[in-house]
Design a protein around this motif. Structure first.
Motif, PDB file in Angstrom:
ATOM      1  N   ASN A 190      36.259  41.667  50.773  1.00  0.00           N
ATOM      2  CA  ASN A 190      36.626  42.196  49.459  1.00  0.00           C
ATOM      3  C   ASN A 190      37.719  41.350  48.814  1.00  0.00           C
ATOM      4  O   ASN A 190      37.695  41.103  47.596  1.00  0.00           O
ATOM      5  CB  ASN A 190      37.127  43.635  49.575  1.00  0.00           C
ATOM      6  CG  ASN A 190      36.113  44.561  50.205  1.00  0.00           C
ATOM      7  OD1 ASN A 190      36.027  44.621  51.430  1.00  0.00           O
ATOM      8  ND2 ASN A 190      35.347  45.275  49.388  1.00  0.00           N
ATOM      9  N   ILE A 191      38.656  40.906  49.647  1.00  0.00           N
ATOM     10  CA  ILE A 191      39.751  40.085  49.135  1.00  0.00           C
ATOM     11  C   ILE A 191      39.215  38.773  48.581  1.00  0.00           C
ATOM     12  O   ILE A 191      39.643  38.306  47.519  1.00  0.00           O
ATOM     13  CB  ILE A 191      40.798  39.832  50.244  1.00  0.00           C
ATOM     14  CG1 ILE A 191      41.488  41.156  50.616  1.00  0.00           C
ATOM     15  CG2 ILE A 191      41.836  38.806  49.785  1.00  0.00           C
ATOM     16  CD1 ILE A 191      42.385  41.060  51.831  1.00  0.00           C
ATOM     17  N   ARG A 192      38.249  38.186  49.283  1.00  0.00           N
ATOM     18  CA  ARG A 192      37.639  36.946  48.783  1.00  0.00           C
ATOM     19  C   ARG A 192      36.950  37.178  47.443  1.00  0.00           C
ATOM     20  O   ARG A 192      37.068  36.366  46.516  1.00  0.00           O
ATOM     21  CB  ARG A 192      36.645  36.392  49.809  1.00  0.00           C
ATOM     22  CG  ARG A 192      37.294  35.737  51.025  1.00  0.00           C
ATOM     23  CD  ARG A 192      36.293  34.846  51.757  1.00  0.00           C
ATOM     24  NE  ARG A 192      35.195  35.627  52.318  1.00  0.00           N
ATOM     25  CZ  ARG A 192      35.191  36.142  53.536  1.00  0.00           C
ATOM     26  NH1 ARG A 192      36.245  35.966  54.327  1.00  0.00           N
ATOM     27  NH2 ARG A 192      34.157  36.823  53.991  1.00  0.00           N
ATOM     28  N   ARG A 193      36.225  38.294  47.326  1.00  0.00           N
ATOM     29  CA  ARG A 193      35.543  38.600  46.062  1.00  0.00           C
ATOM     30  C   ARG A 193      36.534  38.910  44.948  1.00  0.00           C
ATOM     31  O   ARG A 193      36.304  38.553  43.785  1.00  0.00           O
ATOM     32  CB  ARG A 193      34.560  39.770  46.246  1.00  0.00           C
ATOM     33  CG  ARG A 193      33.316  39.407  47.051  1.00  0.00           C
ATOM     34  CD  ARG A 193      32.236  40.466  46.896  1.00  0.00           C
ATOM     35  NE  ARG A 193      32.645  41.743  47.457  1.00  0.00           N
ATOM     36  CZ  ARG A 193      32.439  42.105  48.717  1.00  0.00           C
ATOM     37  NH1 ARG A 193      31.845  41.270  49.559  1.00  0.00           N
ATOM     38  NH2 ARG A 193      32.815  43.295  49.145  1.00  0.00           N
ATOM     39  N   LEU A 194      37.634  39.570  45.300  1.00  0.00           N
ATOM     40  CA  LEU A 194      38.659  39.856  44.303  1.00  0.00           C
ATOM     41  C   LEU A 194      39.239  38.568  43.737  1.00  0.00           C
ATOM     42  O   LEU A 194      39.452  38.438  42.524  1.00  0.00           O
ATOM     43  CB  LEU A 194      39.780  40.707  44.923  1.00  0.00           C
ATOM     44  CG  LEU A 194      39.486  42.193  45.129  1.00  0.00           C
ATOM     45  CD1 LEU A 194      40.554  42.826  46.014  1.00  0.00           C
ATOM     46  CD2 LEU A 194      39.421  42.915  43.782  1.00  0.00           C
ATOM     47  N   LEU A 195      39.476  37.609  44.614  1.00  0.00           N
ATOM     48  CA  LEU A 195      40.042  36.323  44.180  1.00  0.00           C
ATOM     49  C   LEU A 195      39.058  35.549  43.301  1.00  0.00           C
ATOM     50  O   LEU A 195      39.474  34.773  42.429  1.00  0.00           O
ATOM     51  CB  LEU A 195      40.428  35.486  45.408  1.00  0.00           C
ATOM     52  CG  LEU A 195      41.579  36.050  46.250  1.00  0.00           C
ATOM     53  CD1 LEU A 195      41.782  35.213  47.510  1.00  0.00           C
ATOM     54  CD2 LEU A 195      42.873  36.090  45.437  1.00  0.00           C
ATOM     55  N   LYS A 196      37.758  35.799  43.520  1.00  0.00           N
ATOM     56  CA  LYS A 196      36.737  35.121  42.712  1.00  0.00           C
ATOM     57  C   LYS A 196      36.343  35.933  41.475  1.00  0.00           C
ATOM     58  O   LYS A 196      35.542  35.478  40.663  1.00  0.00           O
ATOM     59  CB  LYS A 196      35.482  34.878  43.559  1.00  0.00           C
ATOM     60  CG  LYS A 196      35.686  33.904  44.708  1.00  0.00           C
ATOM     61  CD  LYS A 196      34.401  33.758  45.516  1.00  0.00           C
ATOM     62  CE  LYS A 196      34.568  32.805  46.696  1.00  0.00           C
ATOM     63  NZ  LYS A 196      33.307  32.691  47.485  1.00  0.00           N
ATOM     64  N   GLY A 197      36.879  37.163  41.375  1.00  0.00           N
ATOM     65  CA  GLY A 197      36.521  38.023  40.259  1.00  0.00           C
ATOM     66  C   GLY A 197      35.130  38.605  40.370  1.00  0.00           C
ATOM     67  O   GLY A 197      34.508  38.948  39.362  1.00  0.00           O
ATOM     68  N   GLU A 198      34.626  38.734  41.594  1.00  0.00           N
ATOM     69  CA  GLU A 198      33.254  39.195  41.824  1.00  0.00           C
ATOM     70  C   GLU A 198      33.173  40.566  42.478  1.00  0.00           C
ATOM     71  O   GLU A 198      32.091  41.029  42.822  1.00  0.00           O
ATOM     72  CB  GLU A 198      32.505  38.181  42.698  1.00  0.00           C
ATOM     73  CG  GLU A 198      32.383  36.798  42.068  1.00  0.00           C
ATOM     74  CD  GLU A 198      31.773  35.779  43.020  1.00  0.00           C
ATOM     75  OE1 GLU A 198      31.570  36.134  44.210  1.00  0.00           O
ATOM     76  OE2 GLU A 198      31.508  34.652  42.589  1.00  0.00           O
ATOM     77  N   GLU A 199      34.304  41.239  42.649  1.00  0.00           N
ATOM     78  CA  GLU A 199      34.287  42.528  43.333  1.00  0.00           C
ATOM     79  C   GLU A 199      33.696  43.616  42.424  1.00  0.00           C
ATOM     80  O   GLU A 199      34.107  43.761  41.266  1.00  0.00           O
ATOM     81  CB  GLU A 199      35.713  42.918  43.746  1.00  0.00           C
ATOM     82  CG  GLU A 199      35.814  44.217  44.519  1.00  0.00           C
ATOM     83  CD  GLU A 199      35.269  44.139  45.938  1.00  0.00           C
ATOM     84  OE1 GLU A 199      35.606  45.025  46.742  1.00  0.00           O
ATOM     85  OE2 GLU A 199      34.502  43.212  46.255  1.00  0.00           O
ATOM     86  N   PRO A 200      32.704  44.380  42.911  1.00  0.00           N
ATOM     87  CA  PRO A 200      32.099  45.443  42.093  1.00  0.00           C
ATOM     88  C   PRO A 200      33.113  46.518  41.731  1.00  0.00           C
ATOM     89  O   PRO A 200      34.035  46.804  42.499  1.00  0.00           O
ATOM     90  CB  PRO A 200      31.011  46.019  43.004  1.00  0.00           C
ATOM     91  CG  PRO A 200      30.789  44.981  44.053  1.00  0.00           C
ATOM     92  CD  PRO A 200      32.092  44.287  44.242  1.00  0.00           C
ATOM     93  N   LYS A 201      32.930  47.099  40.567  1.00  0.00           N
ATOM     94  CA  LYS A 201      33.782  48.210  40.159  1.00  0.00           C
ATOM     95  C   LYS A 201      33.215  49.512  40.709  1.00  0.00           C
ATOM     96  O   LYS A 201      32.087  49.550  41.212  1.00  0.00           O
ATOM     97  CB  LYS A 201      33.898  48.254  38.637  1.00  0.00           C
ATOM     98  CG  LYS A 201      34.646  47.060  38.068  1.00  0.00           C
ATOM     99  CD  LYS A 201      34.932  47.223  36.585  1.00  0.00           C
ATOM    100  CE  LYS A 201      35.764  46.045  36.069  1.00  0.00           C
ATOM    101  NZ  LYS A 201      36.093  46.196  34.631  1.00  0.00           N
ATOM    102  N   ILE A 202      33.992  50.568  40.639  1.00  0.00           N
ATOM    103  CA  ILE A 202      33.584  51.859  41.188  1.00  0.00           C
ATOM    104  C   ILE A 202      32.297  52.332  40.529  1.00  0.00           C
ATOM    105  O   ILE A 202      32.195  52.382  39.297  1.00  0.00           O
ATOM    106  CB  ILE A 202      34.696  52.901  40.988  1.00  0.00           C
ATOM    107  CG1 ILE A 202      35.937  52.506  41.798  1.00  0.00           C
ATOM    108  CG2 ILE A 202      34.217  54.293  41.405  1.00  0.00           C
ATOM    109  CD1 ILE A 202      37.139  53.376  41.557  1.00  0.00           C
TER     110      ILE A 202
END
Length: 215
Positions: A190-202
């Motif tokens: 999740n941290i990797r996706r957050l840094l890439k701006g790719e983490e899904p929203k709720i």
């Protein structure tokens, strides 16, 4: 001799608290509820996680709510039961073990959830001030960013700070630090996706998130 007997009794109670807390925490409510509802294996949907956030990706908000209640409740129940019947230290061990059980359940070959809901339940039961601060932090961050993982990571940081500086409860504080470490470690992807701006929203599916990031 009496001191030795007391030590052994204390050690035994902590061992029992740890085992019982682990077994209670390892109940995979998300998997059980989705299968009972005929939605198949939740591990094959979305992130593959057994927690409430992934259950929400099935589109069934009621099941997601029940999963959240179950996951929060098992951490709280483990901590409260052993605090009441044994002592606060046993409650801390039982609550911490419940989180470990959720994340590494023996029934699922040690592949479980990421422990956020169970951690929050445990924190509230061990020290309500610390737990309230963590839960409130998660809620505020979720309302602002709409990203469950980011909200959880920030809440995990808030918990030990609240325990040491507001509640003045070192035992709860060290538990919060332990739980923060393992929850952060579980969120590495999740941290990797957050840094890439790719983490899904709720409530957003991964495919939708990918499409959003490409626009």
């Amino acid at each position: 001799m009496e001191l030795d007997a007391t030590y052994k009794a204390t050690l035994m109670s902590l061992q029992i608290a740890t085992v019982c807390g682990y077994l209670l925490g390892s109940i995979p409510f998300g998997l059980v509820l989705t299968r009972m509802a005929g939605l198949g294996d939740i591990r094959k949907i979305g992130s593959g996680n057994i927690g409430a956030t992934n259950v929400l990706r099935t589109g069934n908000k009621f099941l997601a709510f029940l999963t959240l209640v179950g996951d929060v409740g098992k951490g709280a129940a483990a901590a409260l039961l052993f605090t009441h019947f044994v002592n606060a230290e046993a409650g801390i061990f039982a609550g911490g073990a419940a989180v470990v059980g959720h994340m590494f359940p023996v029934w699922l070959r040690f592949k479980g959830g990421k422990g956020v809901a169970t951690t929050l339940g445990t924190l509230v039961a061990v020290n309500w001030i610390m737990g309230l601060v963590a839960a409130a932090t998660w809620l505020v961050m979720a309302l602002i960013f709409r990203i469950s993982s980011l909200s959880a990571l920030i809440a995990m940081i808030a918990a030990p700070i609240a325990a040491f500086l507001i509640a003045n409860d070192p035992g709860a504080g060290w538990l919060a630090i332990f739980l923060a470490v393992i929850v952060w470690a579980a969120h590495h992807s999740n941290i990797r996706r957050l840094l890439k701006g790719e983490e899904p929203k709720i409530g957003q599916k991964k495919k939708e998130a990918a499409a959003t990031s490409e626009e």
